[in-house]
Design a protein around this motif. Sequence first.
Motif, PDB file in Angstrom:
ATOM      1  N   ASN A   8     -29.176 -18.716 -45.368  1.00 40.80           N
ATOM      2  CA  ASN A   8     -27.881 -18.246 -44.865  1.00 40.80           C
ATOM      3  C   ASN A   8     -28.165 -17.041 -43.978  1.00 40.80           C
ATOM      4  O   ASN A   8     -28.478 -15.969 -44.465  1.00 40.80           O
ATOM      5  N   ARG A   9     -28.058 -17.222 -42.710  1.00 43.39           N
ATOM      6  CA  ARG A   9     -28.465 -16.180 -41.776  1.00 43.39           C
ATOM      7  C   ARG A   9     -27.500 -15.007 -41.700  1.00 43.39           C
ATOM      8  O   ARG A   9     -27.833 -13.962 -41.173  1.00 43.39           O
ATOM      9  N   LEU A  10     -26.301 -15.163 -42.217  1.00 46.10           N
ATOM     10  CA  LEU A  10     -25.361 -14.045 -42.246  1.00 46.10           C
ATOM     11  C   LEU A  10     -25.370 -13.331 -43.590  1.00 46.10           C
ATOM     12  O   LEU A  10     -24.735 -12.302 -43.744  1.00 46.10           O
ATOM     13  N   GLY A  11     -26.103 -13.872 -44.559  1.00 48.92           N
ATOM     14  CA  GLY A  11     -26.128 -13.283 -45.892  1.00 48.92           C
ATOM     15  C   GLY A  11     -26.546 -11.820 -45.899  1.00 48.92           C
ATOM     16  O   GLY A  11     -26.016 -11.023 -46.666  1.00 48.92           O
ATOM     17  N   LEU A  12     -27.452 -11.463 -45.035  1.00 47.24           N
ATOM     18  CA  LEU A  12     -27.926 -10.084 -44.954  1.00 47.24           C
ATOM     19  C   LEU A  12     -26.807  -9.117 -44.567  1.00 47.24           C
ATOM     20  O   LEU A  12     -26.838  -7.944 -44.932  1.00 47.24           O
ATOM     21  N   PHE A  13     -25.804  -9.607 -43.871  1.00 50.31           N
ATOM     22  CA  PHE A  13     -24.747  -8.747 -43.342  1.00 50.31           C
ATOM     23  C   PHE A  13     -23.445  -8.807 -44.132  1.00 50.31           C
ATOM     24  O   PHE A  13     -22.485  -8.119 -43.790  1.00 50.31           O
ATOM     25  N   GLU A  14     -23.409  -9.632 -45.204  1.00 49.40           N
ATOM     26  CA  GLU A  14     -22.183  -9.741 -46.002  1.00 49.40           C
ATOM     27  C   GLU A  14     -21.911  -8.462 -46.753  1.00 49.40           C
ATOM     28  O   GLU A  14     -22.815  -7.817 -47.270  1.00 49.40           O
TER      29      GLU A  14
ATOM     30  N   LYS B 141     -30.845 -11.290 -34.488  1.00 48.98           N
ATOM     31  CA  LYS B 141     -32.028 -12.016 -34.026  1.00 48.98           C
ATOM     32  C   LYS B 141     -33.248 -11.669 -34.877  1.00 48.98           C
ATOM     33  O   LYS B 141     -34.045 -12.536 -35.206  1.00 48.98           O
ATOM     34  N   THR B 142     -33.390 -10.410 -35.263  1.00 47.02           N
ATOM     35  CA  THR B 142     -34.503  -9.999 -36.118  1.00 47.02           C
ATOM     36  C   THR B 142     -34.438 -10.732 -37.459  1.00 47.02           C
ATOM     37  O   THR B 142     -35.450 -11.219 -37.959  1.00 47.02           O
ATOM     38  N   SER B 143     -33.237 -10.828 -38.036  1.00 46.32           N
ATOM     39  CA  SER B 143     -33.101 -11.518 -39.318  1.00 46.32           C
ATOM     40  C   SER B 143     -33.388 -13.009 -39.176  1.00 46.32           C
ATOM     41  O   SER B 143     -33.951 -13.624 -40.081  1.00 46.32           O
ATOM     42  N   VAL B 144     -33.015 -13.594 -38.051  1.00 46.92           N
ATOM     43  CA  VAL B 144     -33.270 -15.028 -37.827  1.00 46.92           C
ATOM     44  C   VAL B 144     -34.768 -15.299 -37.746  1.00 46.92           C
ATOM     45  O   VAL B 144     -35.264 -16.265 -38.326  1.00 46.92           O
ATOM     46  N   TYR B 145     -35.485 -14.446 -37.043  1.00 44.42           N
ATOM     47  CA  TYR B 145     -36.918 -14.664 -36.866  1.00 44.42           C
ATOM     48  C   TYR B 145     -37.705 -14.477 -38.155  1.00 44.42           C
ATOM     49  O   TYR B 145     -38.831 -14.932 -38.270  1.00 44.42           O
TER      50      TYR B 145
END
Length: 82
Positions: free
Chosen positions: A72-78, A61-65
């Motif tokens: 790409n909202r999952l890019g941070l976690f790849e 949620k923090t990354s989305v905001y």
Amino acid sequence: MTNGRFKSVRHRVVANSRKARISMIYFGGPPLCEKIAPLPSLLIQGDQDSLYNEFTWFDYKTSVYTSRLSDNRLGLFEKIAA
């Protein structure tokens, strides 16, 4: 949760300019401390590693905001491929 096996589509609305439109949104999700990781049954025969680092719903949620809709909202976690 699908480890990239199933792809999500981007939600787009094509509005009718001749009629009024009413929209309602509902946001739901797990507790903020809930860990997000691929479902074991979707890892191919259990041999495939996750494509993403485990993260919490709060992290997501923090990354989305702090991102744009087109990001790409999952890019941070790849995980970085070696």
